[in-house]
Design a protein around this motif. Sequence first.
Motif: not given
Length: 96
Positions: A8-18
């Motif tokens: 939700g934009g709060v913590v850095r995330a993987a934009l694409n599936p890993i």
Amino acid sequence: MTLRSDVGGVVRAALNPITGASKVARFLLGVLAKQPDVRPVPRLTEDGLGIALVRDGAVTGVVNLLVDGDRITRVWIQWNPAKPTRWPGGLRTSHP
């Protein structure tokens, strides 16, 4: 194995599936290394095995694992402090 994340934009995330066990493991270890005050706690959810991400006694995120036989096939991270209380089925308080 595939990892997907929703932060939700709060913590850095993987934009694409890993994909791939070693890439997923490196991603998870890297994320947790950047959050040294977060403690992963195994929990059961209504939709399977999960890991609560706990900071200062509060659940701030959830990792859900889909297991097929003896293998984890899917990892889903939801790490937005506002959302774990809305986790479908919630987190059970007992450990597996």
